[in-house]
Design an enzyme around this catalytic site. Structure first.
Site, PDB file in Angstrom:
ATOM      1  N   SER B 100       0.819  -1.200   0.000  1.00  0.00           N
ATOM      2  CA  SER B 100       0.000   0.000   0.000  1.00  0.00           C
ATOM      3  C   SER B 100       0.863   1.265   0.000  1.00  0.00           C
ATOM      4  CB  SER B 100      -0.928  -0.060   1.219  1.00  0.00           C
ATOM      5  OG  SER B 100      -1.956   0.864   1.094  1.00  0.00           O
ATOM      6  N   ASP B 244      -2.274   6.181  -4.223  1.00  0.00           N
ATOM      7  CA  ASP B 244      -1.151   5.468  -3.614  1.00  0.00           C
ATOM      8  C   ASP B 244      -0.845   4.259  -4.511  1.00  0.00           C
ATOM      9  OD1 ASP B 244      -3.178   3.696  -2.979  1.00  0.00           O
ATOM     10  OD2 ASP B 244      -2.487   3.364  -0.928  1.00  0.00           O
ATOM     11  N   ASP B 246      -1.352   1.143  -4.535  1.00  0.00           N
ATOM     12  CA  ASP B 246      -2.347   0.119  -4.839  1.00  0.00           C
ATOM     13  C   ASP B 246      -3.746   0.687  -5.055  1.00  0.00           C
ATOM     14  OD1 ASP B 246      -2.799   0.620  -2.118  1.00  0.00           O
ATOM     15  OD2 ASP B 246      -3.520  -1.419  -1.773  1.00  0.00           O
ATOM     16  N   ASP B 248      -6.011   2.344  -3.509  1.00  0.00           N
ATOM     17  CA  ASP B 248      -7.163   2.433  -2.614  1.00  0.00           C
ATOM     18  C   ASP B 248      -7.299   3.841  -2.019  1.00  0.00           C
ATOM     19  OD1 ASP B 248      -4.955   2.115  -0.962  1.00  0.00           O
ATOM     20  OD2 ASP B 248      -5.840   0.537   0.289  1.00  0.00           O
TER      21      ASP B 248
END
Lengths: 456, 450
Positions: B100, B244, B246, B248
């Site tokens: 993340s 970011d 990933d 999310d």
């Protein structure tokens, strides 16, 4: 050693029944140990046979190699010799073949190769095991990990190498029946048939992952049951049966006779000694004595080594290449001087066809030129720690034999010999006895009884 | 750096620095535990663009196959995309290989159940137990499943779900000038297609090359988005988005080049949803009181949960929330799309709201109640936590206390929240007040007590 757990970690690498014995942890650790042994991050070539578990193992092998900084080139489903050629043809530092060769479908294994596709020496195999047990792996930093890529052209390049050594157009004259046993040989042979015009009739051609049409053993018994009965129907000049990763081959004659697996090496030794320049045969202690007779007829010699490919690799390293006529095993695994690093069933097949072509003789008539030897092979499951006592016992029973203790006990008499040794690939004691002429039944039975008496 | 910092195996899963700490063996064993837990069937596997992603993808695949799970590799994909795909395809579960917002040297496994949700507290505990006991299912060759590749379906299905909840024609007609910073992450290519092609934006994108390293700190904090702010001004953009690695989390910049506070982005999303759907709102304890004010305007209730996406989602499900999220870390959770933090939902919602109202991004932000916020952290010594919390509570007599996640002290004109991080060995301190003076007073007092 525990005979209950189907897993073998030895000089010969890693093998086991997937799920019951062989786990991802073994695969990752062995691959990381190999990557660590190779040292400086470089290129490593991998490939697998069609077993369904091969994908799982390939993922583990790839991750461990990449984690140690090596770039992985995956050849996909290919024979072991194709992997070795691919290593030799590139600047790869080594390779891993994922496949359990002649063993049943539930097994899988890792075979390791060094630079130029060579088998590991005994010393290297020992170092690999040491690193494996120490678990001190050289993992690369997060920004220096290896990459993964596919190369689907390795079989084509391998066939190009074969075509340079063998006169393929000349071999079109033979009708050849081949039992691929659902293995990797089919991928190569179908190209030799379709693009190079060889008259190959393939059975069990579809590669299979879960079950093979029959046990993929390259021995006389399997040929007799699976291949020999079809020879006359097909009208084939020769019949060949491959194991799953195509490093071994077995034979049937044009008249439907199943040939002893020992004869692949004998035939090719005779041919290579005839063609020269090499005069030295490297064979293990379990391989037929007919080889000595054939070598003598060419003023050549046989160097006997312990069973296993590491020992053969050690011996090969001790001779200049031009001295070696051939090296191999009585299992149908033979390496020829043109490709001295590779046990190759398909190259062996092409060499035998070339021999038939050159001599203008049928396979049956060539085989008829050799004196008859009869070999008996047996195995006894090993559950005892009394091996040394057993060996001493056997040795004392045959005081007149010439003895060799390089690998278990090999004892030679005037017209016969036997070899009793502990297998490195399975928890077994192997017993082999051979006699010029009729089978050495009495000797063999006596040995088997002695060995069995220690298994209690 | 301590060993503890470089590798952490906990109920949050497994996370660590690749290269000696987070090894392929650990990833594989964790995948074996996961595969054993979810049982034989399909498992969706995606990853972000970290350099260790491919290596870990092989290790995880090995573990899943060995445990009898068929692996569907969707390649580089945002985490919410993995989650939607698990749900859409009725898979047994999913794994996203991503750390993340953590730096490039880290990686981690995010684990999802059959609904595409983060494992809840009980599931995580059970999985960890399996992992520790190494009690894995190990299938034989006869039962060994295979690998499938599908890089196309998951982004398409995700975007289709998002678009059901906005007026696409209205957005397309406006041809918004949009700036995007993809941090060269998992969303890079998907975001470009989504904004430029699907929503017909005049897109000005930076850092949308998934093969290149992260060009900035992975977490889209205002102080690392200088390039994006410059881009807004240079290209006269209407709005700017930063993701970011990933995909999310979402950060938003307005047309003046200002990065809107994450809590305000969530507040805008909440406001946007509540205009259309009336229902409860769930946010974590550290999220701004602005949410309460907005919910009050719409006459709906706000529920608070401990920090962490899984906790927020759990509470949202039990409360029947129509919208939720985590303010401090830029996560908008809109259950009509999927119970997960999703930057794509956030982007679509804000563009739709701008198209609907004709307001600029800064005008929308100006409709929000004004709060002053401060986030910080302090080193955290094992064994001292209890005493710290007691002295904190004693320092603010009369405050309402909430102990569900560390300690939150709420007063008339502000609040303080102190908790141990789930992912790092630190204490996180958050404070909020109506005025900056009161904020400094509250924060300073908490800091001195700690």
């Amino acid at each position: 050693m525990n005979a209950k757990i189907p897993l073998r970690i030895s000089q010969f690498g890693l093998r086991g029944v997937v799920g019951a014995g062989l786990t991802p942890t073994h695969v990752l650790d062995f691959s990381a140990a190999f990557a660590t042994m190779l040292g400086q991050p470089s290129k490593v070539i991998i490939g697998r046979d069609p077993r369904a578990s091969g994908q799982m193992i390939r993922e583990g092998v790839a991750s461990a190699l990449m984690a140690c900084g090596h770039d992985v080139i995956d050849l996909g489903i290919v024979s072991t010799p194709v992997i070795q050629h691919a290593i030799a043809d590139t600047d790869a530092r080594g390779g891993i073949s994922i496949g359990a060769s002649h063993m049943a479908a539930e097994w899988n294994a890792l075979k390791f190769f060094g630079e130029r596709g060579s088998y590991l020496s005994t010393a290297e195999a020992g170092e690999l095991l040491d690193i494996y047990h120490l678990k001190g792996f050289d993992f690369a930093r997060w920004d220096a990990l290896g990459s993964y890529s596919r190369d689907d052209s390795a079989i084509d390049r391998y066939i190009a190498n074969l075509a340079q050594v063998f006169d393929l157009p000349a071999l079109r004259r033979f009708r050849v029946l081949v039992d691929c046993c659902n293995g990797t040989s089919a991928l190569i042979l179908s190209i030799l048939r379709d693009r190079h015009g060889l008259d190959l009739v393939l059975i069990n051609e579809q590669t299979e992952g879960r079950a093979f049409a029959h046990e993929p053993a390259t021995d006389q018994r399997t040929v007799r049951m699976q291949l020999a009965p079809l020879m006359r129907h097909v009208g084939a000049d020769a019949g060949f049966l491959f194991d799953v990763d195509s490093d071994r081959v077995a034979l049937a004659t044009e008249s439907g006779e199943a040939v002893s697996e020992e004869m692949v090496l004998v035939l090719l030794a005779d041919e290579m000694l005839t063609l020269g320049p090499g005069d030295t045969i490297i064979a293990n202690l379990s391989t037929t004595a007919l080889l000595d007779e054939v070598a003598a007829s060419h003023s050549g010699r046989v160097v006997r080594v312990p069973v296993g490919r590491n020992a053969t690799a050690d011996a090969l390293a001790g001779f200049p290449p031009e001295k070696i006529a051939i090296a191999g095993e009585g299992t149908g695994a033979v390496m020829m001087p043109q490709f001295r690093f590779v046990y190759d069933g398909i190259a062996s097949m092409l060499a035998i066809l070339t021999m038939m072509h050159r001599r203008s003789q049928s396979l049956g008539s060539i085989l008829a030129t050799y004196p008859q030897y009869s070999i008996l092979k047996g195995e006894v499951p090993l559950e005892s720690h009394r091996i040394p006592q057993m060996m001493d016992d056997i040795e004392s029973r045959y005081p007149d034999a010439r003895k060799n203790n390089l690998d278990g006990l090999r004892a030679d008499f005037d017209n016969s010999w036997f070899h009793v040794r502990v297998s490195q690939t399975a928890p077994l004691v192997r017993v082999i006895a051979e006699q010029r002429g009729q089978p050495p039944t009495a000797l063999f039975d006596e040995l088997m009884d002695t060995v069995r008496s220690y298994n209690s | 750096m301590s060993r503890a910092h470089q590798l952490k195996i906990s109920v949050s899963g497994i996370r660590g620095v690749v290269g000696g700490f987070f090894t392929p063996n650990l990833a594989c064993a964790f995948a074996q535990a996961f595969g054993t837990y979810v049982g034989p069937g399909r498992v969706i596997l995606g990853r972000d663009t970290r350099s260790s992603g491919p290596m870990l993808e092989h290790a995880v695949t090995c573990g899943l196959l060995s445990a009898g799970c068929e692996v569907v590799k969707i390649g580089v994909a945002p985490t919410p995309t993995v989650q939607v795909f698990v749900d859409e395809t009725r898979a047994r579960g999913g794994i996203a290989i991503t750390a993340s917002h953590n730096p490039s040297e880290y990686n981690a496994l995010k684990l999802f159940n059959a609904e595409g949700l983060f494992f809840n507290h009980y599931e995580r505990g059970e999985l960890l137990e399996l992992y520790h006991q190494s009690a894995f299912t190990q299938v034989s060759n006869a039962d060994m499943p295979g690998i499938r590749f599908d890089t196309e379906s998951a982004p398409r299905l995700h975007i289709e779900r998002v678009l059901k909840h906005v007026n696409v024609d209205r957005i397309r007609a406006r041809r918004f000038r949009v700036a995007l910073d993809g941090v060269n992450g998992a969303g890079s290519e998907m975001s470009v297609r989504f904004l430029r092609d699907t929503l017909n934006c005049d897109l000005h994108a930076i850092s949308v090359s998934p093969d290149l390293p992260f060009p900035r700190e992975a977490e889209p904090k205002p102080e690392v988005l200088g390039d994006l702010r410059a881009l807004i001004l240079r290209e006269h953009c209407d709005i700017a988005f930063a993701q970011d690695p990933d995909g999310d989390r979402l950060a938003v910049g307005d047309e003046t080049g200002r990065i809107i506070d994450n809590d305000d982005v969530l507040a805008l999303a909440v406001d946007c949803v509540l205009h259309r759907l009336k229902g409860p709102v769930v946010v974590n304890l550290t999220t701004s009181s602005a949410i309460d004010d907005i919910a009050a305007r719409h006459g709906v209730r706000v529920y608070r949960s401990p920090v962490g996406e899984a906790n927020v989602v759990d509470r949202m499900k039990s409360a029947g929330a129509v919208i939720g999220g985590e303010g401090s870390n830029g996560g908008i959770i809109f259950p009509s799309v999927q119970y997960c933090r999703d930057s794509y939902t956030g982007m679509a919602m804000l563009l739709d709201r701008m198209a609907e109202t004709g307001m600029t991004a800064s005008q929308l932000a100006a409709t929000l109640p004004v709060y002053h916020r401060r986030l910080g952290k302090a080193p955290f010594e094992h064994g001292r936590l209890g005493a710290l919390m007691q002295s904190l509570e004693a320092g603010f007599p009369g405050a309402a206390t909430d102990r569900r996640d560390g300690l939150k002290l709420t007063m008339e004109d502000g609040w303080i929240h102190v908790r141990a991080s789930n992912t790092e060995p630190i204490l996180r301190i958050a404070a909020e007040a109506r005025t900056s003076d009161r904020l400094n007073e509250l924060y300073g007092q908490a800091e001195s007590l700690l």
